[in-house]
Design a protein around this motif. Structure first.
Motif, PDB file in Angstrom:
ATOM      1  N   GLU A  53       0.821  -1.209   0.000  1.00 13.80           N
ATOM      2  CA  GLU A  53       0.000   0.000   0.000  1.00 13.80           C
ATOM      3  C   GLU A  53       0.856   1.261   0.000  1.00 13.80           C
ATOM      4  O   GLU A  53       0.490   2.269  -0.611  1.00 13.80           O
ATOM      5  CB  GLU A  53      -0.947  -0.020   1.200  1.00 13.80           C
ATOM      6  N   SER A  54       2.005   1.213   0.666  1.00 11.32           N
ATOM      7  CA  SER A  54       2.917   2.366   0.642  1.00 11.32           C
ATOM      8  C   SER A  54       3.445   2.609  -0.772  1.00 11.32           C
ATOM      9  O   SER A  54       3.525   3.752  -1.235  1.00 11.32           O
ATOM     10  CB  SER A  54       4.091   2.132   1.595  1.00 11.32           C
ATOM     11  N   LEU A  55       3.788   1.533  -1.463  1.00  9.83           N
ATOM     12  CA  LEU A  55       4.285   1.663  -2.832  1.00  9.83           C
ATOM     13  C   LEU A  55       3.186   2.190  -3.769  1.00  9.83           C
ATOM     14  O   LEU A  55       3.462   2.998  -4.662  1.00  9.83           O
ATOM     15  CB  LEU A  55       4.809   0.315  -3.329  1.00  9.83           C
ATOM     16  N   ARG A  56       1.965   1.740  -3.543  1.00  6.91           N
ATOM     17  CA  ARG A  56       0.863   2.224  -4.379  1.00  6.91           C
ATOM     18  C   ARG A  56       0.605   3.707  -4.141  1.00  6.91           C
ATOM     19  O   ARG A  56       0.265   4.438  -5.073  1.00  6.91           O
ATOM     20  CB  ARG A  56      -0.404   1.408  -4.112  1.00  6.91           C
ATOM     21  N   TYR A  57       0.810   4.135  -2.902  1.00  7.34           N
ATOM     22  CA  TYR A  57       0.644   5.567  -2.622  1.00  7.34           C
ATOM     23  C   TYR A  57       1.771   6.373  -3.267  1.00  7.34           C
ATOM     24  O   TYR A  57       1.538   7.440  -3.850  1.00  7.34           O
ATOM     25  CB  TYR A  57       0.618   5.820  -1.117  1.00  7.34           C
ATOM     26  N   ILE A  58       3.002   5.855  -3.171  1.00  6.98           N
ATOM     27  CA  ILE A  58       4.167   6.571  -3.723  1.00  6.98           C
ATOM     28  C   ILE A  58       4.068   6.712  -5.242  1.00  6.98           C
ATOM     29  O   ILE A  58       4.273   7.795  -5.793  1.00  6.98           O
ATOM     30  CB  ILE A  58       5.473   5.848  -3.340  1.00  6.98           C
ATOM     31  N   GLN A  73      -6.270   6.503  -0.554  1.00 10.45           N
ATOM     32  CA  GLN A  73      -6.749   5.548   0.458  1.00 10.45           C
ATOM     33  C   GLN A  73      -5.601   4.801   1.121  1.00 10.45           C
ATOM     34  O   GLN A  73      -5.778   4.157   2.158  1.00 10.45           O
ATOM     35  CB  GLN A  73      -7.748   4.558  -0.141  1.00 10.45           C
ATOM     36  N   TYR A  74      -4.393   4.899   0.528  1.00 12.47           N
ATOM     37  CA  TYR A  74      -3.229   4.220   1.092  1.00 12.47           C
ATOM     38  C   TYR A  74      -2.266   5.175   1.787  1.00 12.47           C
ATOM     39  O   TYR A  74      -1.161   4.780   2.168  1.00 12.47           O
ATOM     40  CB  TYR A  74      -2.494   3.451   0.000  1.00 12.47           C
ATOM     41  N   LYS A  75      -2.692   6.408   1.959  1.00 11.97           N
ATOM     42  CA  LYS A  75      -1.822   7.407   2.580  1.00 11.97           C
ATOM     43  C   LYS A  75      -1.461   7.034   4.015  1.00 11.97           C
ATOM     44  O   LYS A  75      -0.319   7.220   4.454  1.00 11.97           O
ATOM     45  CB  LYS A  75      -2.491   8.774   2.562  1.00 11.97           C
ATOM     46  N   ASN A  76      -2.435   6.507   4.753  1.00 14.38           N
ATOM     47  CA  ASN A  76      -2.182   6.149   6.158  1.00 14.38           C
ATOM     48  C   ASN A  76      -1.129   5.041   6.277  1.00 14.38           C
ATOM     49  O   ASN A  76      -0.292   5.067   7.177  1.00 14.38           O
ATOM     50  CB  ASN A  76      -3.478   5.722   6.835  1.00 14.38           C
ATOM     51  N   SER A  77      -1.182   4.076   5.368  1.00 15.17           N
ATOM     52  CA  SER A  77      -0.179   3.004   5.377  1.00 15.17           C
ATOM     53  C   SER A  77       1.202   3.569   5.089  1.00 15.17           C
ATOM     54  O   SER A  77       2.198   3.173   5.707  1.00 15.17           O
ATOM     55  CB  SER A  77      -0.533   1.938   4.338  1.00 15.17           C
ATOM     56  N   PHE A  78       1.264   4.512   4.130  1.00 14.96           N
ATOM     57  CA  PHE A  78       2.543   5.143   3.806  1.00 14.96           C
ATOM     58  C   PHE A  78       3.092   5.916   5.000  1.00 14.96           C
ATOM     59  O   PHE A  78       4.275   5.815   5.321  1.00 14.96           O
ATOM     60  CB  PHE A  78       2.365   6.091   2.613  1.00 14.96           C
ATOM     61  N   GLN A  79       2.228   6.670   5.678  1.00 15.61           N
ATOM     62  CA  GLN A  79       2.679   7.452   6.831  1.00 15.61           C
ATOM     63  C   GLN A  79       3.148   6.543   7.958  1.00 15.61           C
ATOM     64  O   GLN A  79       4.180   6.809   8.585  1.00 15.61           O
ATOM     65  CB  GLN A  79       1.545   8.358   7.319  1.00 15.61           C
ATOM     66  N   PHE A  80       2.407   5.471   8.208  1.00 16.72           N
ATOM     67  CA  PHE A  80       2.779   4.536   9.276  1.00 16.72           C
ATOM     68  C   PHE A  80       4.149   3.919   8.971  1.00 16.72           C
ATOM     69  O   PHE A  80       5.011   3.823   9.853  1.00 16.72           O
ATOM     70  CB  PHE A  80       1.722   3.437   9.403  1.00 16.72           C
ATOM     71  N   THR A  81       4.349   3.516   7.721  1.00 15.49           N
ATOM     72  CA  THR A  81       5.635   2.949   7.308  1.00 15.49           C
ATOM     73  C   THR A  81       6.751   3.978   7.443  1.00 15.49           C
ATOM     74  O   THR A  81       7.853   3.667   7.914  1.00 15.49           O
ATOM     75  CB  THR A  81       5.560   2.457   5.858  1.00 15.49           C
ATOM     76  N   PHE A  82       6.466   5.206   7.048  1.00 13.92           N
ATOM     77  CA  PHE A  82       7.453   6.285   7.148  1.00 13.92           C
ATOM     78  C   PHE A  82       7.841   6.528   8.603  1.00 13.92           C
ATOM     79  O   PHE A  82       9.035   6.698   8.915  1.00 13.92           O
ATOM     80  CB  PHE A  82       6.885   7.567   6.539  1.00 13.92           C
ATOM     81  N   TYR A  83       6.870   6.498   9.510  1.00 14.22           N
ATOM     82  CA  TYR A  83       7.158   6.726  10.931  1.00 14.22           C
ATOM     83  C   TYR A  83       8.008   5.591  11.501  1.00 14.22           C
ATOM     84  O   TYR A  83       8.881   5.822  12.356  1.00 14.22           O
ATOM     85  CB  TYR A  83       5.861   6.869  11.718  1.00 14.22           C
ATOM     86  N   ILE A  84       7.779   4.365  11.045  1.00 13.38           N
ATOM     87  CA  ILE A  84       8.612   3.242  11.476  1.00 13.38           C
ATOM     88  C   ILE A  84      10.059   3.456  11.033  1.00 13.38           C
ATOM     89  O   ILE A  84      11.002   3.207  11.787  1.00 13.38           O
ATOM     90  CB  ILE A  84       8.063   1.909  10.924  1.00 13.38           C
ATOM     91  N   LEU A  85      10.231   3.944   9.808  1.00 15.36           N
ATOM     92  CA  LEU A  85      11.572   4.202   9.294  1.00 15.36           C
ATOM     93  C   LEU A  85      12.250   5.340  10.057  1.00 15.36           C
ATOM     94  O   LEU A  85      13.457   5.290  10.316  1.00 15.36           O
ATOM     95  CB  LEU A  85      11.500   4.533   7.798  1.00 15.36           C
ATOM     96  N   VAL A  86      11.481   6.367  10.423  1.00 16.98           N
ATOM     97  CA  VAL A  86      12.028   7.477  11.209  1.00 16.98           C
ATOM     98  C   VAL A  86      12.524   6.963  12.561  1.00 16.98           C
ATOM     99  O   VAL A  86      13.638   7.276  12.996  1.00 16.98           O
ATOM    100  CB  VAL A  86      10.973   8.583  11.421  1.00 16.98           C
ATOM    101  N   ALA A  87      11.678   6.176  13.232  1.00 20.11           N
ATOM    102  CA  ALA A  87      12.056   5.617  14.537  1.00 20.11           C
ATOM    103  C   ALA A  87      13.273   4.708  14.408  1.00 20.11           C
ATOM    104  O   ALA A  87      14.159   4.710  15.268  1.00 20.11           O
ATOM    105  CB  ALA A  87      10.875   4.846  15.135  1.00 20.11           C
ATOM    106  N   THR A  88      13.325   3.943  13.319  1.00 22.61           N
ATOM    107  CA  THR A  88      14.468   3.063  13.068  1.00 22.61           C
ATOM    108  C   THR A  88      15.745   3.875  12.898  1.00 22.61           C
ATOM    109  O   THR A  88      16.811   3.509  13.431  1.00 22.61           O
ATOM    110  CB  THR A  88      14.223   2.224  11.797  1.00 22.61           C
TER     111      THR A  88
END
Length: 275
Positions: free
Chosen positions: A76-81, A87-102
């Motif tokens: 879903e993140s790739l589909r948003y990108i 409708q996939y923006k939330n998945s992209f943001q959640f993935t992005f936040y995981i990467l930030v924390a990482t």
């Protein structure tokens, strides 16, 4: 012919793997337990190969349990990108936040990991850190939280990443630190749990990739490959069942049992070391 001493040696590694597997997902610090048990068993594992192998077992189990979440977040993140499907923006943001924390955890880890491994990997420090873990779990024992996946911010991600970095200290639980931080930031239990363990995956994958040279150069790895593999398999299986149980306990809000456990074990270790 296998001697009794060799069997006992293998049993010790089996137990270390089981303990690593059980304590990795639970908020009671796997690293702290390994430090304490190695001291009790009189086992020395030079380098980091043993820790890397057993953590790999835990990583595989966590990936198996969260495989559907991982697949949906990535696709879903790739589909948003690439397609900008909102409708996939939330998945992209959640993935992005995981990467930030990482990223936050990784930077801090590179700066302090060597100091911690040289100065703080002693049973006494692990006992003290367990008391700290127990205290913070006690603080959030009754929190509910209102933030869902959609409500997270980059600030939340950075703070949880900082919290995860504290788990470099043996006795500070990784899952405990991230769940505590997430709950104090107002996340729902389900969201805190999901963010915590999805965050574990990229950090652990990165550590395992960067640590390949450590295993290759470790002259003690091949001679100990059988006990190490035994511990790996034990860790894999134990993590799977322990995480399934912890997910149920977390949702029911019964974290107090882990707080009490940390207080008891931490106190016992400190008294044992001082005496």
């Amino acid at each position: 012919m296998i001697h009794a001493a060799e069997v006992i040696y293998l049993i010790k590694f089996l137990l270390l793997g089981i303990i690593q597997g059980i304590t990795e997902p639970l908020p009671i610090s796997s690293s702290g337990h390994l430090v304490i048990l190695k001291d009790i068993f009189g086992i020395i594992t030079p380098g980091l190969s043993f820790e890397i192998i057993t953590h790999l077992g835990s990583l595989i189990s966590i990936i198996i349990i969260y495989r559907k979440d991982i697949f949906s977040l990535l696709t879903e993140s790739l589909r948003y990108i690439f397609r900008r499907e909102n409708q996939y923006k939330n998945s992209f943001q959640f993935t992005f936040y995981i990467l930030v924390a990482t990223f936050i955890t990784g930077i801090i880890g590179l700066l302090v990991e060597q100091y911690i491994s040289e100065k703080l990997t002693k049973p006494l420090f692990a006992g003290i850190a367990l008391l700290i873990t127990g205290f913070f779990i006690w603080m959030i024992r009754n929190l509910q939280g209102e933030k869902s996946d959609r409500d997270l911010t980059i600030k939340d991600a950075m703070i949880v990443g900082l919290a995860q970095a504290t788990a470099l200290i043996p006795g500070i639980s990784r899952s405990g630190a991230t769940v505590v931080a997430a709950m104090l930031l107002g996340m729902k239990r389900e969201t805190a749990l999901r963010f915590s363990f999805l965050l574990f995956i990229p950090v652990s994958v990165g550590i395992n990739v960067l640590s390949l040279s450590e295993i290759i150069q470790d002259e003690h790895f091949i001679p100990n490959i059988i006990p190490y593999l035994l511990a790996f398999l034990a860790s894999l299986l134990a993590t799977y069942f322990a995480l399934k149980w912890f997910m149920n306990v977390m949702i029911k809000g019964k974290l107090i049992i882990f707080s009490i456990y940390c207080f008891i074990v931490g106190t016992a270790v400190i008294v044992y070391q001082l005496l």
